[in-house]
Design an enzyme around this catalytic site. Sequence first.
Site, PDB file in Angstrom:
ATOM      1  N   THR A  73     -88.570  16.421  24.897  1.00 29.49           N
ATOM      2  CA  THR A  73     -87.559  16.678  25.880  1.00 29.49           C
ATOM      3  C   THR A  73     -86.603  17.610  25.087  1.00 29.49           C
ATOM      4  O   THR A  73     -86.297  18.757  25.904  1.00 29.49           O
ATOM      5  CB  THR A  73     -86.295  15.331  26.115  1.00 29.49           C
ATOM      6  OG1 THR A  73     -87.293  14.433  26.906  1.00 29.49           O
ATOM      7  CG2 THR A  73     -85.152  15.826  27.000  1.00 29.49           C
ATOM      8  N   ASN A 151     -98.633  14.313  33.640  1.00 31.06           N
ATOM      9  CA  ASN A 151     -98.334  12.846  33.128  1.00 31.06           C
ATOM     10  C   ASN A 151     -98.408  11.603  34.192  1.00 31.06           C
ATOM     11  O   ASN A 151     -98.596  10.787  33.946  1.00 31.06           O
ATOM     12  CB  ASN A 151     -96.790  12.524  32.515  1.00 31.06           C
ATOM     13  CG  ASN A 151     -95.921  13.247  33.481  1.00 31.06           C
ATOM     14  OD1 ASN A 151     -95.701  14.412  33.687  1.00 31.06           O
ATOM     15  ND2 ASN A 151     -95.099  12.530  33.985  1.00 31.06           N
ATOM     16  N   GLN A 181     -98.706  15.649  27.176  1.00 30.74           N
ATOM     17  CA  GLN A 181     -99.940  14.631  27.584  1.00 30.74           C
ATOM     18  C   GLN A 181    -101.412  15.343  27.121  1.00 30.74           C
ATOM     19  O   GLN A 181    -102.344  14.670  27.080  1.00 30.74           O
ATOM     20  CB  GLN A 181     -99.744  14.465  29.012  1.00 30.74           C
ATOM     21  CG  GLN A 181     -98.540  13.699  29.379  1.00 30.74           C
ATOM     22  CD  GLN A 181     -98.630  12.247  29.211  1.00 30.74           C
ATOM     23  OE1 GLN A 181     -99.617  11.815  28.757  1.00 30.74           O
ATOM     24  NE2 GLN A 181     -97.488  11.659  29.119  1.00 30.74           N
ATOM     25  N   ALA A 205     -94.212  13.082  19.282  1.00 26.51           N
ATOM     26  CA  ALA A 205     -95.181  12.083  18.510  1.00 26.51           C
ATOM     27  C   ALA A 205     -95.523  10.798  19.002  1.00 26.51           C
ATOM     28  O   ALA A 205     -96.844  10.195  18.958  1.00 26.51           O
ATOM     29  CB  ALA A 205     -94.470  11.667  17.202  1.00 26.51           C
ATOM     30  N   HIS A 206     -94.584  10.155  19.922  1.00 20.89           N
ATOM     31  CA  HIS A 206     -94.957   8.658  20.445  1.00 20.89           C
ATOM     32  C   HIS A 206     -96.288   8.489  21.446  1.00 20.89           C
ATOM     33  O   HIS A 206     -96.583   7.553  21.808  1.00 20.89           O
ATOM     34  CB  HIS A 206     -93.896   8.086  20.778  1.00 20.89           C
ATOM     35  CG  HIS A 206     -93.060   8.465  22.264  1.00 20.89           C
ATOM     36  ND1 HIS A 206     -93.335   7.891  23.404  1.00 20.89           N
ATOM     37  CD2 HIS A 206     -92.765   9.725  22.459  1.00 20.89           C
ATOM     38  CE1 HIS A 206     -92.617   8.496  24.248  1.00 20.89           C
ATOM     39  NE2 HIS A 206     -92.196   9.685  23.807  1.00 20.89           N
ATOM     40  N   THR A 242     -79.668  17.031   9.659  1.00 20.08           N
ATOM     41  CA  THR A 242     -80.791  16.498   8.831  1.00 20.08           C
ATOM     42  C   THR A 242     -82.165  16.008   9.294  1.00 20.08           C
ATOM     43  O   THR A 242     -82.222  15.488  10.549  1.00 20.08           O
ATOM     44  CB  THR A 242     -80.163  15.255   8.061  1.00 20.08           C
ATOM     45  OG1 THR A 242     -78.764  15.853   7.563  1.00 20.08           O
ATOM     46  CG2 THR A 242     -81.021  14.866   6.895  1.00 20.08           C
ATOM     47  N   CYS A 328     -91.851   7.748  33.502  1.00 16.06           N
ATOM     48  CA  CYS A 328     -90.666   8.832  33.107  1.00 16.06           C
ATOM     49  C   CYS A 328     -90.017   9.175  34.471  1.00 16.06           C
ATOM     50  O   CYS A 328     -88.771   9.587  34.388  1.00 16.06           O
ATOM     51  CB  CYS A 328     -91.070  10.178  32.825  1.00 16.06           C
ATOM     52  SG  CYS A 328     -92.008   9.987  31.198  1.00 16.06           S
TER      53      CYS A 328
HETATM   54  N1  PLP Z   1     -93.525  16.037  28.731  1.00 17.95           N
HETATM   55  C1  PLP Z   1     -94.349  15.320  29.156  1.00 17.95           C
HETATM   56  C2  PLP Z   1     -95.534  15.760  29.897  1.00 17.95           C
HETATM   57  C3  PLP Z   1     -93.876  13.747  29.125  1.00 17.95           C
HETATM   58  O1  PLP Z   1     -95.379  12.968  29.282  1.00 17.95           O
HETATM   59  C4  PLP Z   1     -93.146  13.311  28.472  1.00 17.95           C
HETATM   60  C5  PLP Z   1     -92.993  11.817  28.072  1.00 17.95           C
HETATM   61  O2  PLP Z   1     -93.416  11.013  29.080  1.00 17.95           O
HETATM   62  C6  PLP Z   1     -92.173  14.174  27.915  1.00 17.95           C
HETATM   63  C7  PLP Z   1     -92.211  15.434  28.022  1.00 17.95           C
HETATM   64  C8  PLP Z   1     -90.913  13.752  27.182  1.00 17.95           C
HETATM   65  O3  PLP Z   1     -91.253  13.160  25.801  1.00 17.95           O
HETATM   66  P1  PLP Z   1     -89.926  12.529  24.894  1.00 17.95           P
HETATM   67  O4  PLP Z   1     -89.378  11.420  25.976  1.00 17.95           O
HETATM   68  O5  PLP Z   1     -90.626  12.006  23.870  1.00 17.95           O
HETATM   69  O6  PLP Z   1     -88.920  13.492  24.885  1.00 17.95           O
END
Ligand code: PLP
Length: 387
Positions: A73, A151, A181, A205-206, A242, A328
């Site tokens: 994001t 996504n 993705q 990363a997640h 930081t 999301c």
């Molecule tokens: N972009 C895509 C295609 C995603 O699927 C996501 C999270 O689902 C994001 C951006 C946002 O990632 P984050 O929530 O780690 O900022």
Amino acid sequence: MTNEIYLDNAATTKAYEEVAAVIADSLTNNYYNPSAFYLPSIEVEKDLSKARKKLAQSVGFLPEELFFTSGATESNNTIIKGVVDKARGNFNIITTSIEHPSVMNIFKNLEEKGVEVRYIPVNSKGKLDYNWLENNIDKNTILVSVMGANNEIGSINDLVRVREIIDNHNPKAVFHTDFTQAYLKTDDDRLNLKKAKPDALSVSAHKVHGPKGVGMLAIRKGTKVSPLLLGGGQEHHFRAGTENIPGILGFYTAVEKLDKNKNEVNDNLKILKDYFLDNIKDIPDLIINSPEDGLPGLLSVSFPGIKAEVLLHMLEAKNIFIASGSACSTHEKDSYVHKALDFDKLRSEGTIRVSLSEFNTKEDIDTTTKEVKKGVESLRKLTRFNK
Ligand code: PLP
């Protein structure tokens, strides 16, 4: 939770044990600020450099072109707002009509402020209209942002073709891709980063068994972009604050592990996805939303006549976790992605998304598909679908 079946890996993944161990060590043993001048800090700075080098190399960028952020994001906000901030005179920016909200909402916000925004249309399988892009990119286009993979339905965009179109019509336009993705999830040649050579790329990363709250933004040298966060001189004076060292080292550890066996992992996800589809193919009026050539581990299907949220909670009662549409966009009233894909109301309401990881097994799929079938049947009885 024991015996849970987690099938929402496009929303987030479970971190590898190794990742958790590295984070704990960084928080409690090697907690020093990499900007300080004593020896333990210098060691932390070395670890940071090692992570930067590996992660930059994994997406075809130089270490000095990589900036750690709080996630995709922030990466998306930084690059889109940062490119627009540098622009002067008459200009336009282009994106697709099925981007993640962390891209789409920035474009909408800029549009409200008077920026000229153009949205690439898609077909019902999420395929971009590349001819439209050919005809709508012009000498005033300063930015083209196209996600690697979607996504919600897992469609894969042809970034190599987007690069060709940009080069043919306006090589000066900045080419950004939200690669969140797609990263390490497929070796599809349409996403070949050596050929597509994006000027900027975002990752979180997640989604790859790393921690939440950390990501990266890679920006090719020479790209004109203002920073989003001002403050100290961290991250080559581009991203103040930081560094999240535990997160970054966790990210690095996850990528080190997944990168080594990603082909095997992804081949197996495709087998599990096909098996899932095979198990549910006799459910009446099933609609498969994901394209056949989409992400190996992501499947979106619709069961008109049911409410996906209700099915989701029925599965939850059995310890099975899936998503309706996209996790999301659960905060959005109507999915603009479903609208762009031209889903009607019944299809949109009955859409579920299953997204797999290496922790899933064939037994998980057996149990889930059995429950999905039962759920769809009983919900349709309630709504008298087809009666
Ligand atoms: N972009 C895509 C295609 C995603 O699927 C996501 C999270 O689902 C994001 C951006 C946002 O990632 P984050 O929530 O780690 O900022």
